[in-house]
Design an enzyme around this catalytic site. Structure first.
Site, PDB file in Angstrom:
ATOM      1  N   ASN A   1      -6.248  -2.724   1.952  1.00 33.14           N
ATOM      2  CA  ASN A   1      -6.217  -4.181   2.128  1.00 33.14           C
ATOM      3  C   ASN A   1      -7.655  -4.655   2.243  1.00 33.14           C
ATOM      4  O   ASN A   1      -8.402  -4.157   3.091  1.00 33.14           O
ATOM      5  CB  ASN A   1      -5.465  -4.567   3.414  1.00 33.14           C
ATOM      6  CG  ASN A   1      -3.972  -4.536   3.246  1.00 33.14           C
ATOM      7  OD1 ASN A   1      -3.455  -4.566   2.130  1.00 33.14           O
ATOM      8  ND2 ASN A   1      -3.250  -4.498   4.361  1.00 33.14           N
TER       9      ASN A   1
ATOM     10  N   ARG B   1       0.813  -1.213   0.000  1.00 37.85           N
ATOM     11  CA  ARG B   1       0.000   0.000   0.000  1.00 37.85           C
ATOM     12  C   ARG B   1       0.852   1.271   0.000  1.00 37.85           C
ATOM     13  O   ARG B   1       0.588   2.176  -0.798  1.00 37.85           O
ATOM     14  CB  ARG B   1      -0.967  -0.023   1.188  1.00 37.85           C
ATOM     15  CG  ARG B   1      -2.086  -1.049   1.062  1.00 37.85           C
ATOM     16  CD  ARG B   1      -2.940  -1.107   2.317  1.00 37.85           C
ATOM     17  NE  ARG B   1      -2.159  -1.506   3.473  1.00 37.85           N
ATOM     18  CZ  ARG B   1      -2.585  -1.433   4.728  1.00 37.85           C
ATOM     19  NH1 ARG B   1      -3.796  -0.953   4.986  1.00 37.85           N
ATOM     20  NH2 ARG B   1      -1.809  -1.843   5.727  1.00 37.85           N
TER      21      ARG B   1
END
Length: 811
Positions: free
Chosen positions: A47, A29
């Protein structure tokens, strides 16, 4: 991957992107965030479930560049399996952001992957060595690219709240790092420092905390190691028992207390340079030693040895691993060069990972404990690998390599839990087209190992959100794994042990064509009730063999049966195998087993003649035990495969001519069963052992009679050459009848480097395409994968009978 085509390059577009693979716990990320901002893109990333999902908007050319960078240069440790893109109506976003994770994927068809633990990175090593850094000497330093993952996870997605780090609230300084896009700890879920993270404690063997005053607990532990003391050290996935590897007396003490008299001990050098002083290290071995997995690598010793010989007696290799946690690096700060780092357990039991159990079970082994308060949720031992012909071959799949995910060439959408074997157990969950193999879980005949095995099974299903409809298991009714399976309500599919070995190797190599399987191991229940282990099979993954109805595999050859006496004790006492083989040959054992009492030998012979506690076996493992007992005088072993390992290590370097082998005979017998396709009885090949052992006895006897006798090294080399020659000859005969050029090598005997390498060469010279294991252990640690993929193909083809029938297996 979706790619927009024939569109104006300055148009704006918006897409939803789904990424699967090992994409959590690897800094994905933050990486996406920084890349998107750099390219002027907007949207969000999150996520979701076990994958990563994002919405991204901006110029098409920038999105193209973003996807190219993501595909070709992902973060270190990431393994992207698939990028799925869906065009969306263009949406306005104020910026690009990381948003709150979700336990449910917005695309429930995305397969899940579990991130393994990884070794400390170079930047973190610099920090703990820098006196000006706030993490100086801090043993839990980590970042987005390194540190614990699988061992501290409760569930996915991989966020702090779902790990054992949830117990530690980040201080303002760590929170600032976590929230800063320019910091390498941006969204590092296990971020911590001395002010807010886990703490070390030094204790005595009774669990009483020691007051080290102003001395750092690690420095105090180092001094104890220098003084020859044994310390139980809590690490990444469990406890190690450590001592100074340059202290022969300390090593002897460790062996006595742990009841591990001969099994090789793993060595941790301070650095790669220190490793080179004790072992020969090739470029590939260096690459593996320093990889993010940091496994134990089996390296050739340098002679003369500079470390005590009692580290690995009787063999010419050392198991070496470099420091892989901050704590390990700190242990070498005070000048120590080599440590013994062996699994923290009582011999035969699983590795300790819970503090209470460690203090109870290891208190009579270690003098002190160096523990910490970060909970290990899933125990995981050190991985073991070796390098053969510049390829990494995993012998024990654990830390860094497990859990692993292998995409399976099967259209079956069912979920299968494969139970693995009794020894070197592991599990494999087939879920959404991927086989997820667990770490090495030990031997199930130990109840603690069995309980941990069941817990890991439960954890795997929770982490992946799986609900298996089928259970694949071994044929052996005495295995605890089989007994557990038979009590479950799910449909059960029995897979013969050697069929599973062959299927695992074929799946790993994506081999869908028919193959000849050479499966050499120690123990596996055959369909005729005998113990197999020297087998030649033919067929494909699910339906091995063209003989008979679909789903039945053909066993087209094997090594000749011998009647063995002693049950499990025959494995631990190689002389019993030798006595059994000699009795079958009509040879008096006393002359060749002089170190065994005549009474014991006579008892074995009497038991065989009266069929007391006897079994028929074609096991290659027991043939190697027989040879080791005769050639090396190895009558008893104290660790698995010790006799065979020492026999291989004895091979004389001067015997390089593979044509120097003992006589052997391959009998072509008529099978009792009729092939349903041809309505004829087929031939089955049987390799005899009498001529081979007679040759060995002749070479041994030459020395006994005062003639020029052969050395154990020479006889060992000639025996290995004979196994190679007979095996290749048998395969050539099978090809002549079957027209199959693919050969699969599997089974624990192929841990033998000499045998594997020379079989590969010999088969290639004869035009065969040879396949063997690299990522999946060739030993019983790979059985679960084979069971899973074989069962999947059987279900797809309708070739199984639920409820425990073994219809799919045919001798």
């Amino acid at each position: 991957m979706y790619e927009p085509k024939n569109e104006p390059m300055n148009d704006l577009a918006s897409y939803t992107v789904y990424i699967t693979g090992i994409v959590q716990g690897v800094g994905m990320r933050p990486y996406i965030f920084k890349t998107a901002e750099h390219l002027g893109l907007r949207g969000w990333v999150s996520n979701q479930g076990s994958g990563v999902v994002m919405e991204i908007a901006g110029r098409r050319i920038s999105i193209r560049e973003f996807l190219k960078v993501l595909s070709e240069n992902p973060p270190a440790g990431a393994k992207i399996n698939r990028i799925k893109i869906k065009p969306q109506c263009y949406g306005e976003y104020p910026n690009f952001s990381i948003i709150t994770s979700s336990s449910n994927s917005s695309d429930n068809q995305l397969p899940g992957f579990i991130p393994p633990d990884t070794a400390i990175c170079d930047q973190c090593i610099k920090e703990i060595s820098d006196q000006t850094n706030r993490r100086y000497l801090y043993p839990f330093t980590n970042c987005t690219t390194c540190g614990p993952r699988y061992s501290i996870m409760k569930t996915l997605p991989y966020d702090r709240v779902n790990t054992s780090m949830a117990a530690f609230e980040m201080c303002p300084a760590c929170r600032s790092e976590y929230e800063s896009p320019d910091n390498r700890r941006f969204h590092a879920q296990s971020n911590c420092c001395p002010d807010c993270g886990p703490k070390l404690t030094l204790m005595d063997s009774k669990g009483k905390q020691l007051d080290s005053g102003s001395i750092h607990p690690v420095a105090a532990a180092v001094q104890l190691l220098r003084d020859g003391r044994l310390i139980g050290i809590k690490g990444l996935g469990g406890y190690h028992i450590a001592c100074n590897a340059q202290d022969e007396k300390a090593i002897d003490t460790l062996r006595k207390r742990k009841r591990r008299p001969e099994k090789p001990l793993a060595v941790m050098p301070a650095s790669l340079e220190a490793a080179r002083l004790i072992c020969r290290v090739t470029d590939k071995e260096e690459e593996t030693l320093t990889s993010i997995q940091r496994p134990i690598v089996l390296l050739k010793k340098r002679f003369p040895e500079i470390l005590p010989k009692n580290i690995a007696p009787g063999i010419n290799r050392l198991g070496v691993m470099l420091p892989y946690t901050p704590l390990h690096h700190l242990l070498f700060q005070e000048g120590l060069q080599y440590l013994i780092m062996t699994s923290g357990n009582v011999s035969g039991m699983p590795i300790c990972y819970q503090d209470g159990a460690a203090l109870a079970e290891l208190r009579d082994i270690v003098d002190f404990f160096l523990i910490h308060d970060r909970e290990i949720l899933t125990p995981i031992d050190d991985s073991v690998v070796r390098i053969i012909d510049e390829e990494v071959m995993v012998s024990r799949s654990a830390r860094g390599y497990a859990p692993s995910a292998l995409q399976i060439n099967s259209d079956s959408e069912c979920e299968i839990m494969a139970m693995g074997a009794e020894q070197k157990s592991s599990l494999c969950l087939l879920h959404q087209g991927f086989a997820h193999a667990t770490q090495y879980l030990g031997n199930l005949d130990d109840m603690n190992s069995y309980q941990e095995y069941l817990q890991v099974m439960k954890n795997m299903q929770v982490l992946l959100g799986a609900e298996p409809q089928f259970i694949a298991h071994d044929l052996h009714p005495g295995y605890l794994s089989t007994q557990w399976a038979m009590k479950q309500s799910a449909a059960k599919i029995p897979i013969q042990h050697h069929h599973a070995h062959m299927a695992a190797c074929m799946a790993e190599n994506s081999l869908t064509e028919d193959a000849i399987g050479i499966i050499y191991d120690g123990t596996g229940l055959g369909t005729d009730g005998a113990i197999w282990g020297g087998e030649f099979l033919v067929g494909s993954i699910g339906s091995i063999g063209s003989k008979g109805s679909k789903g039945k595999f053909a066993r087209v050859g094997h090594w000749k049966y011998v009647t063995l006496q002693g049950g499990d004790s025959a494995v631990k006492e190689p002389w019993k195998s030798a006595a059994s083989y000699l009795y079958a040959m009509g040879v008096e054992s006393k002359e060749y087993l002089a170190s065994v009492s005549s009474l014991k030998v006579k008892m074995i012979e009497s038991a065989i003649s009266n069929n007391i506690n006897c079994f028929q076996s074609s096991s290659m493992g027991r043939l190697f035990d027989c040879a080791a007992a005769l050639v090396m005088g190895k009558t008893h072993i104290t660790y698995d495969a010790q006799a065979a390992i020492e026999l291989e290590n004895a091979i004389a370097a001067e015997v390089t001519d593979l044509t120097d082998f003992y006589p052997y005979f391959i009998d072509e017998k008529i099978d009792e069963e009729i092939d349903e396709k041809t309505d004829k009885k087929e031939e089955k090949l049987e390799i005899g052992y009498k001529e081979i052992l007679s040759g060995i006895l002749s070479d041994i006897k030459g020395g006994k009679e005062g003639k020029e006798g052969k050395t154990p090294g020479y006889i060992s080399a000639k025996f290995h050459n004979t196994v190679c020659a007979a095996t290749i000859d048998c395969v050539c005969k099978i090809r002549k009848k079957r027209g199959i050029n693919n050969v699969v090598l599997s089974g624990g005997v192929f841990e033998n480097t000499y045998l594997l390498r020379n079989l590969k060469v010999g088969l290639k010279e004869r035009g065969f395409r040879t396949y063997y294991h690299r990522k999946i252990p060739t030993n019983d640690g790979g059985i679960a994968l084979g069971q899973a993929v074989a069962a999947a193909h059987m279900i797809k083809e309708g070739n199984y009978v639920p409820g425990g029938s073994s219809k799919n297996c045919q001798d």
